[in-house]
Design a protein around this motif. Structure first.
Motif, PDB file in Angstrom:
ATOM      1  N   ASN A 294       0.793  -1.232   0.000  1.00 16.65           N
ATOM      2  CA  ASN A 294       0.000   0.000   0.000  1.00 16.65           C
ATOM      3  C   ASN A 294       0.825   1.282   0.000  1.00 16.65           C
ATOM      4  O   ASN A 294       0.270   2.380  -0.055  1.00 16.65           O
ATOM      5  CB  ASN A 294      -0.970   0.014   1.193  1.00 16.65           C
ATOM      6  N   VAL A 295       2.147   1.162   0.054  1.00 20.14           N
ATOM      7  CA  VAL A 295       2.984   2.353   0.198  1.00 20.14           C
ATOM      8  C   VAL A 295       2.841   3.324  -0.975  1.00 20.14           C
ATOM      9  O   VAL A 295       2.941   4.544  -0.805  1.00 20.14           O
ATOM     10  CB  VAL A 295       4.469   1.954   0.403  1.00 20.14           C
ATOM     11  N   ALA A 296       2.569   2.798  -2.179  1.00 25.20           N
ATOM     12  CA  ALA A 296       2.439   3.671  -3.350  1.00 25.20           C
ATOM     13  C   ALA A 296       1.284   4.653  -3.209  1.00 25.20           C
ATOM     14  O   ALA A 296       1.286   5.716  -3.851  1.00 25.20           O
ATOM     15  CB  ALA A 296       2.269   2.838  -4.613  1.00 25.20           C
ATOM     16  N   ALA A 297       0.306   4.337  -2.349  1.00 29.35           N
ATOM     17  CA  ALA A 297      -0.831   5.244  -2.148  1.00 29.35           C
ATOM     18  C   ALA A 297      -0.398   6.557  -1.523  1.00 29.35           C
ATOM     19  O   ALA A 297      -1.131   7.547  -1.577  1.00 29.35           O
ATOM     20  CB  ALA A 297      -1.882   4.570  -1.259  1.00 29.35           C
ATOM     21  N   LEU A 298       0.812   6.597  -0.946  1.00 29.53           N
ATOM     22  CA  LEU A 298       1.294   7.806  -0.294  1.00 29.53           C
ATOM     23  C   LEU A 298       1.957   8.781  -1.255  1.00 29.53           C
ATOM     24  O   LEU A 298       2.261   9.917  -0.878  1.00 29.53           O
ATOM     25  CB  LEU A 298       2.273   7.446   0.827  1.00 29.53           C
ATOM     26  N   ILE A 299       2.192   8.356  -2.485  1.00 29.16           N
ATOM     27  CA  ILE A 299       2.763   9.272  -3.478  1.00 29.16           C
ATOM     28  C   ILE A 299       1.812  10.458  -3.660  1.00 29.16           C
ATOM     29  O   ILE A 299       0.608  10.288  -3.884  1.00 29.16           O
ATOM     30  CB  ILE A 299       2.983   8.560  -4.826  1.00 29.16           C
ATOM     31  N   GLY A 300       2.340  11.645  -3.552  1.00 26.45           N
ATOM     32  CA  GLY A 300       1.514  12.841  -3.674  1.00 26.45           C
ATOM     33  C   GLY A 300       0.830  13.253  -2.393  1.00 26.45           C
ATOM     34  O   GLY A 300       0.072  14.229  -2.387  1.00 26.45           O
ATOM     35  N   SER A 301       1.099  12.554  -1.290  1.00 30.01           N
ATOM     36  CA  SER A 301       0.446  12.862  -0.012  1.00 30.01           C
ATOM     37  C   SER A 301       1.116  14.007   0.735  1.00 30.01           C
ATOM     38  O   SER A 301       0.561  14.532   1.701  1.00 30.01           O
ATOM     39  CB  SER A 301       0.454  11.627   0.892  1.00 30.01           C
ATOM     40  N   GLY A 302       2.335  14.364   0.316  1.00 30.90           N
ATOM     41  CA  GLY A 302       3.080  15.378   1.042  1.00 30.90           C
ATOM     42  C   GLY A 302       3.964  14.817   2.122  1.00 30.90           C
ATOM     43  O   GLY A 302       4.682  15.564   2.797  1.00 30.90           O
ATOM     44  N   ALA A 303       3.954  13.494   2.321  1.00 33.40           N
ATOM     45  CA  ALA A 303       4.825  12.865   3.315  1.00 33.40           C
ATOM     46  C   ALA A 303       6.288  13.063   2.921  1.00 33.40           C
ATOM     47  O   ALA A 303       6.641  13.005   1.740  1.00 33.40           O
ATOM     48  CB  ALA A 303       4.522  11.372   3.431  1.00 33.40           C
ATOM     49  N   CYS A 304       7.146  13.288   3.916  1.00 32.56           N
ATOM     50  CA  CYS A 304       8.575  13.432   3.649  1.00 32.56           C
ATOM     51  C   CYS A 304       9.285  12.085   3.676  1.00 32.56           C
ATOM     52  O   CYS A 304      10.491  11.999   3.406  1.00 32.56           O
ATOM     53  CB  CYS A 304       9.220  14.371   4.668  1.00 32.56           C
ATOM     54  N   GLY A 305       8.539  11.039   4.026  1.00 37.32           N
ATOM     55  CA  GLY A 305       9.099   9.695   4.099  1.00 37.32           C
ATOM     56  C   GLY A 305       8.121   8.780   4.808  1.00 37.32           C
ATOM     57  O   GLY A 305       6.998   9.187   5.139  1.00 37.32           O
TER      58      GLY A 305
END
Length: 213
Positions: free
Chosen positions: A189-200
């Motif tokens: 599910n990590v790819a769902a965080l692309i574009g989320s603004g998370a720095c890591g």
């Protein structure tokens, strides 16, 4: 170092998030793209995982008052130094000093300690946990926040309301510093965080499983 398929997915996404965040607001020094959070019961031999993390990653050592905290901390320090990985100690600044850690991670209840720590050790990397808009808005003097749980998670986050990606975005937008995503993150599910603004990204079980010896 040859990574497993899951480890490669986590690391590639983590570094992509870090690059995107740095392009918007560069951190000095650069933040680790991936943080491995330890837990005495869930990660009984954390130095083994730490030794297999990519250079530039980070470990957050949470001893929770364990009797062998100093011994484990020293083993982690040896492993992280050899791997080119930064080491943070959860809450206990004195233990961080003793093991020559690179910084401290503060739980939400202790975020107010960041001001004194930043003055005492300006060379340290300081991160803090936050689970609510109020905590995020009040967080100061930190290099980064760790927001959780993004997805259904185990451990202490098992009973907390899940943020979801949109909830994470909303909390991160309130922060005065970069924000990591923690909680239930996996290679699936990590790819769902692309574009989320998370720095890591940050994790316990998924990181230990992916970067196993």
């Amino acid at each position: 170092m040859t990574l497993t398929e899951d480890a490669d997915a986590l690391w590639r996404t983590a570094t992509a998030l870090a690059r995107a965040a740095a392009a918007v607001s560069p951190a000095k020094p650069p933040l680790p793209p991936l943080l491995f959070f330890t837990d005495p019961s869930r990660t009984p031999r954390p130095w083994e995982t730490a030794a297999h993390l990519p250079a530039g990653a980070g470990v957050v050592f949470r001893s929770f008052g364990a009797a062998d905290a100093l011994e484990t901390g020293l083993r982690l320090r040896a492993a992280t130094k050899a791997a080119g990985v930064r080491l943070l100690v959860g809450l206990d600044a004195d233990l961080a000093e003793r093991v020559e850690a690179d910084g401290v991670h503060l739980p939400e209840r202790a975020l107010s300690a960041a001001y004194a720590l930043s003055g005492r050790r300006p060379d340290w990397l300081l991160t803090g946990a936050a689970h609510s808009p109020e905590a995020v808005k009040n967080a100061r003097d930190l290099d980064a926040l760790v927001l959780s749980p993004v997805f259904p998670a185990g451990g202490a986050s098992a009973n907390k309301a899940v943020l979801g990606v949109e909830g994470f975005k909303a909390l991160a937008a309130l922060a005065s510093c970069p924000a990591y995503a923690l909680g239930g993150i996996s290679a699936a599910n990590v790819a769902a965080l692309i574009g989320s603004g998370a720095c890591g990204i940050a994790g316990v079980d998924a990181v230990q499983t992916a970067f196993r010896p």
